[in-house]
Design a protein around this motif. Structure first.
Motif: not given
Length: 181
Positions: A152-181
């Motif tokens: 029942g969710f709206k306005f969510i597609g694969p791109v928004a879902a991926y950005a959400f995953m990045q945001s909440v730590g389900a995927v680590n896309d910090h750059e290689l030189n980033c201290a948070w990687r």
């Protein structure tokens, strides 16, 4: 004291730095925090992230600090009032999706114990990419978006879902030189 290296995108403003350093990519089990991040990603569709971040406080004001029950109970009159607020992104479909998504969120939480439980069971182990190429979507984000839509969710597609995953730590896309990687 030397400043830690962060992802290059985070250096555009103090707000972006704070978001990167304190929130982005940090796993969370908190349903309210997860809900806000999902909402923010739906607002961002077609816009820059800095635009959404700069309007965050106003969204908090108009959407009851993302208290999920309160958002789920919002009336058409409240959405109409939000549409009159120039401090937010005034896209009726996105604003209505916030309410619809809160209602769907509550159903998922009731069925699964919490949205966090559903989400992290769906994701499994957080992913980490090579740090050189960052996709805009993955097969997992496509499956997540499809499952959320079926729930029942709206306005969510694969791109928004991926950005959400990045945001909440389900995927680590910090750059290689980033201290948070």
């Amino acid at each position: 004291m030397t400043e830690q290296q962060r992802c290059s995108w985070a250096n555009s403003s103090p707000a972006m730095q704070a978001y990167h350093d304190q929130e982005w990519g940090r796993p969370t089990q908190d349903d309210q925090e997860l809900f806000e991040r999902l909402c923010m990603e739906t607002y961002q569709a077609g816009l820059s992230w800095s635009t959404v971040l700069n309007k965050r406080a106003a969204f908090h004001r108009d959407f009851h600090d993302y208290q999920i029950q309160a958002v789920a109970a919002m009336t058409p009159a409240e959405i109409a009032a939000a549409m009159d607020d120039p401090a937010i992104i005034r896209n009726r479909r996105k604003l209505a999706a916030t309410v619809t998504n809160a209602q769907a969120w509550l159903k998922v939480a009731a069925a699964e114990g919490s949205f966090a439980h559903y989400f992290w069971a769906f994701i499994g182990v957080p992913q980490q990419h090579d740090g050189q190429t960052v996709p805009t979507q993955t097969p997992l984000s496509a499956r997540l978006a499809k499952d959320l839509k079926q729930r029942g969710f709206k306005f969510i597609g694969p791109v928004a879902a991926y950005a959400f995953m990045q945001s909440v730590g389900a995927v680590n896309d910090h750059e290689l030189n980033c201290a948070w990687r």
